[in-house]
Design a protein around this motif. Structure first.
Motif, PDB file in Angstrom:
ATOM      1  N   LEU A 199      11.851  -1.548  -3.117  1.00  0.00           N
ATOM      2  CA  LEU A 199      10.481  -1.998  -2.869  1.00  0.00           C
ATOM      3  C   LEU A 199      10.112  -3.164  -3.782  1.00  0.00           C
ATOM      4  CD1 LEU A 199       8.612   1.406  -2.415  1.00  0.00           C
ATOM      5  CD2 LEU A 199       9.064  -0.311  -0.656  1.00  0.00           C
ATOM      6  N   ARG A 200      10.540  -3.090  -5.037  1.00  0.00           N
ATOM      7  CA  ARG A 200      10.224  -4.189  -5.956  1.00  0.00           C
ATOM      8  C   ARG A 200      10.828  -5.492  -5.463  1.00  0.00           C
ATOM      9  NH1 ARG A 200      10.831  -0.013  -9.851  1.00  0.00           N
ATOM     10  NH2 ARG A 200      13.041  -0.510 -10.197  1.00  0.00           N
ATOM     11  N   ARG A 201      12.030  -5.449  -4.940  1.00  0.00           N
ATOM     12  CA  ARG A 201      12.664  -6.662  -4.421  1.00  0.00           C
ATOM     13  C   ARG A 201      11.944  -7.155  -3.165  1.00  0.00           C
ATOM     14  NH1 ARG A 201      18.899  -7.289  -3.846  1.00  0.00           N
ATOM     15  NH2 ARG A 201      18.080  -9.422  -3.651  1.00  0.00           N
ATOM     16  N   ASP A 210      12.010 -13.224  -4.796  1.00  0.00           N
ATOM     17  CA  ASP A 210      13.297 -12.614  -4.454  1.00  0.00           C
ATOM     18  C   ASP A 210      13.787 -13.125  -3.094  1.00  0.00           C
ATOM     19  OD1 ASP A 210      15.225 -10.432  -3.444  1.00  0.00           O
ATOM     20  OD2 ASP A 210      14.828  -9.779  -5.495  1.00  0.00           O
ATOM     21  N   SER A 211      15.083 -13.261  -2.937  1.00  0.00           N
ATOM     22  CA  SER A 211      15.646 -13.733  -1.663  1.00  0.00           C
ATOM     23  C   SER A 211      15.384 -12.761  -0.523  1.00  0.00           C
ATOM     24  CB  SER A 211      17.160 -13.950  -1.808  1.00  0.00           C
ATOM     25  OG  SER A 211      17.811 -12.728  -2.161  1.00  0.00           O
ATOM     26  N   GLU A 212      15.093 -11.498  -0.828  1.00  0.00           N
ATOM     27  CA  GLU A 212      14.835 -10.487   0.193  1.00  0.00           C
ATOM     28  C   GLU A 212      13.340 -10.219   0.393  1.00  0.00           C
ATOM     29  OE1 GLU A 212      17.026  -9.429   2.124  1.00  0.00           O
ATOM     30  OE2 GLU A 212      18.863 -10.005   1.081  1.00  0.00           O
ATOM     31  N   PHE A 213      12.497 -11.094  -0.119  1.00  0.00           N
ATOM     32  CA  PHE A 213      11.045 -10.914   0.019  1.00  0.00           C
ATOM     33  C   PHE A 213      10.667 -10.679   1.483  1.00  0.00           C
ATOM     34  CE2 PHE A 213       6.793 -13.127   0.472  1.00  0.00           C
ATOM     35  CZ  PHE A 213       6.055 -12.046   0.005  1.00  0.00           C
ATOM     36  N   LEU A 214       9.914  -9.629   1.720  1.00  0.00           N
ATOM     37  CA  LEU A 214       9.583  -9.231   3.090  1.00  0.00           C
ATOM     38  C   LEU A 214       8.818 -10.319   3.832  1.00  0.00           C
ATOM     39  CD1 LEU A 214       9.960  -6.682   4.867  1.00  0.00           C
ATOM     40  CD2 LEU A 214       7.639  -6.023   4.234  1.00  0.00           C
ATOM     41  N   GLY A 215       7.958 -11.042   3.121  1.00  0.00           N
ATOM     42  CA  GLY A 215       7.131 -12.064   3.752  1.00  0.00           C
ATOM     43  C   GLY A 215       7.909 -13.260   4.267  1.00  0.00           C
ATOM     44  N   GLY A 216       9.186 -13.369   3.915  1.00  0.00           N
ATOM     45  CA  GLY A 216       9.994 -14.482   4.369  1.00  0.00           C
ATOM     46  C   GLY A 216      11.082 -14.094   5.355  1.00  0.00           C
ATOM     47  N   TRP A 246       0.826  -1.207   0.000  1.00  0.00           N
ATOM     48  CA  TRP A 246       0.000   0.000   0.000  1.00  0.00           C
ATOM     49  C   TRP A 246       0.864   1.262   0.000  1.00  0.00           C
ATOM     50  CZ3 TRP A 246      -0.606   3.746   3.961  1.00  0.00           C
ATOM     51  CH2 TRP A 246      -1.588   4.709   3.684  1.00  0.00           C
ATOM     52  N   LEU A 247       1.911   1.253   0.822  1.00  0.00           N
ATOM     53  CA  LEU A 247       2.805   2.415   0.854  1.00  0.00           C
ATOM     54  C   LEU A 247       3.474   2.629  -0.499  1.00  0.00           C
ATOM     55  CD1 LEU A 247       4.455   1.939   4.359  1.00  0.00           C
ATOM     56  CD2 LEU A 247       2.996   3.848   3.653  1.00  0.00           C
ATOM     57  N   ALA A 248       3.881   1.542  -1.148  1.00  0.00           N
ATOM     58  CA  ALA A 248       4.488   1.660  -2.473  1.00  0.00           C
ATOM     59  C   ALA A 248       3.487   2.250  -3.461  1.00  0.00           C
ATOM     60  CB  ALA A 248       4.972   0.297  -2.954  1.00  0.00           C
ATOM     61  N   GLU A 249       2.224   1.861  -3.314  1.00  0.00           N
ATOM     62  CA  GLU A 249       1.175   2.347  -4.215  1.00  0.00           C
ATOM     63  C   GLU A 249       0.940   3.847  -4.049  1.00  0.00           C
ATOM     64  OE1 GLU A 249      -3.694   1.999  -4.461  1.00  0.00           O
ATOM     65  OE2 GLU A 249      -2.544   0.305  -3.682  1.00  0.00           O
ATOM     66  N   VAL A 250       0.831   4.314  -2.800  1.00  0.00           N
ATOM     67  CA  VAL A 250       0.459   5.714  -2.580  1.00  0.00           C
ATOM     68  C   VAL A 250       1.654   6.658  -2.657  1.00  0.00           C
ATOM     69  CG1 VAL A 250      -1.553   5.076  -1.213  1.00  0.00           C
ATOM     70  CG2 VAL A 250       0.606   5.590  -0.046  1.00  0.00           C
ATOM     71  N   THR A 251       2.866   6.153  -2.419  1.00  0.00           N
ATOM     72  CA  THR A 251       4.026   7.042  -2.472  1.00  0.00           C
ATOM     73  C   THR A 251       4.570   7.169  -3.894  1.00  0.00           C
ATOM     74  OG1 THR A 251       5.492   5.203  -1.854  1.00  0.00           O
ATOM     75  CG2 THR A 251       4.668   6.618  -0.094  1.00  0.00           C
ATOM     76  N   GLY A 252       4.563   6.059  -4.640  1.00  0.00           N
ATOM     77  CA  GLY A 252       4.910   6.078  -6.054  1.00  0.00           C
ATOM     78  C   GLY A 252       6.078   6.963  -6.425  1.00  0.00           C
ATOM     79  N   ALA A 253       5.779   7.975  -7.255  1.00  0.00           N
ATOM     80  CA  ALA A 253       6.821   8.843  -7.802  1.00  0.00           C
ATOM     81  C   ALA A 253       7.460   9.743  -6.753  1.00  0.00           C
ATOM     82  CB  ALA A 253       6.241   9.707  -8.922  1.00  0.00           C
ATOM     83  N   ARG A 254       6.934   9.769  -5.550  1.00  0.00           N
ATOM     84  CA  ARG A 254       7.524  10.598  -4.493  1.00  0.00           C
ATOM     85  C   ARG A 254       8.852  10.030  -3.992  1.00  0.00           C
ATOM     86  NH1 ARG A 254       1.931  10.876  -3.776  1.00  0.00           N
ATOM     87  NH2 ARG A 254       1.103  12.989  -3.442  1.00  0.00           N
ATOM     88  N   LEU A 255       9.124   8.775  -4.295  1.00  0.00           N
ATOM     89  CA  LEU A 255      10.344   8.121  -3.831  1.00  0.00           C
ATOM     90  C   LEU A 255      11.443   8.164  -4.885  1.00  0.00           C
ATOM     91  CD1 LEU A 255       8.832   4.914  -2.205  1.00  0.00           C
ATOM     92  CD2 LEU A 255       9.731   6.912  -0.999  1.00  0.00           C
ATOM     93  N   HIS A 256      12.685   8.109  -4.427  1.00  0.00           N
ATOM     94  CA  HIS A 256      13.827   8.022  -5.334  1.00  0.00           C
ATOM     95  C   HIS A 256      13.777   6.678  -6.062  1.00  0.00           C
ATOM     96  CE1 HIS A 256      18.060   7.641  -6.614  1.00  0.00           C
ATOM     97  NE2 HIS A 256      18.077   8.962  -6.565  1.00  0.00           N
TER      98      HIS A 256
END
Length: 300
Positions: free
Chosen positions: A268-270, A276-282, A251-261
């Motif tokens: 965030l994509r990783r 991905d080995s860095e997936f947050l859910g794992g 959700w944060l990635a969705e609403v912040t979008g272009a506001r981030l570097h």
């Protein structure tokens, strides 16, 4: 509408809420958050219900899927019953809250489908001894007007309690090993910018340039006070917390979008990629730490 047991108390069928947010798409995520908040909210509900008269009427405005509806129903049932009026502008969320609250038993539950931006709660279901609203007033164009309307729906001596403010939810370690350290803080700043834009784009938006305690006094309440409560699920957390963190980050990635570097968007994509080995859910270092503040006052 499927799943709605008692349409009698509905004022109208609202197709969209005024803020343009698709709350129906967030029902599943909201249910997960509600489960993680439940223990803390039970304590809050008991505290708020304790001073009420016998067989009280309690409103949960902007109830969503019922994170506070169930604790309020439980608190009312424990003291002999009462009437719980659930108000929301999203049919799917209201149905979920109604079913969950009715499952408690010993309490009369009345659902009202309404958008608080355009309807006066004084006409919903009689005067209230307590009105609870969590993170709902800040979505309304004129927040002071909304507070005054809520006060108008209170019985003499009734209480208004709004959960607003508190501290930004934390769930990421400072250094994730992906991108630059401090991603959580940059997301918080970008989300604050998004929130300001959301407020500015509300039709008829009016600023509220005072704190909530002053606003409650300006709305006509006395005995104004506040307290905070913590929702704490430390690392290593259960999978449900990790799933919540993935949804929160999405959700944060969705609403912040272009506001981030660009480098933060790449991180965030990783973090959000299950392959991905860095997936947050794992990850074992994800947690959930939230602090909400409840501001309350009493109608003379």
């Amino acid at each position: 509408m499927a799943g709605c047991a008692v349409p009698t108390y509905r004022l109208h069928v609202a197709q969209h809420t005024h803020d343009g947010i698709d709350w129906a798409a967030r029902v599943a995520a909201a249910r997960r958050t509600a489960a993680l908040e439940a223990e803390a909210l039970r304590v809050v509900a008991r505290r708020l219900v304790r001073p009420l008269p016998d067989n009280p009427t309690v409103y949960d405005v902007g109830c969503g899927v019922g994170p506070m509806s169930v604790p309020l129903a439980e608190a009312l049932a424990a003291r002999g019953g009462g009437t719980l009026v659930l108000v929301d502008g999203t049919p799917e969320a209201l149905d979920a809250a109604t079913s969950a609250a009715r499952a408690v038993g010993s309490v009369t539950v009345k659902p009202v489908l309404a958008d608080l931006a355009g309807e006066d709660p004084a006409g919903f279901a009689g005067s209230a001894d307590l009105i609870w609203g969590s993170r709902v007033v800040h979505h309304l164009p004129d927040q002071l007007k909304a507070l005054k309307r809520l006060v108008g729906a209170l019985a003499s001596g009734g209480w208004l309690a709004v959960a607003e403010g508190g501290l930004e939810a934390r769930f990421l370690p400072w250094d994730l090993g992906v991108g630059e350290p401090g991603l959580q803080d940059r997301l918080a700043a970008a989300r604050a910018d998004w929130f300001c834009t959301m407020r500015e784009n509300l039709p008829g938006a009016v600023q509220l340039p005072v704190g909530w305690n002053v606003a409650l006094g300006d709305a006509g309440l006395g005995e104004v006070s506040a307290f905070s409560f913590v929702i704490d699920h430390p690392a290593p957390a259960k999978q449900v917390v990790r799933d919540w963190a993935v949804e929160r980050l999405s959700w944060l990635a969705e609403v912040t979008g272009a506001r981030l570097h660009a480098s933060d968007r790449a991180a965030l994509r990783r973090l959000l990629n299950p392959q991905d080995s860095e997936f947050l859910g794992g990850r074992d270092d994800v947690f959930m730490l939230m602090t909400d503040t409840v501001h309350l006052g009493r109608k003379p």
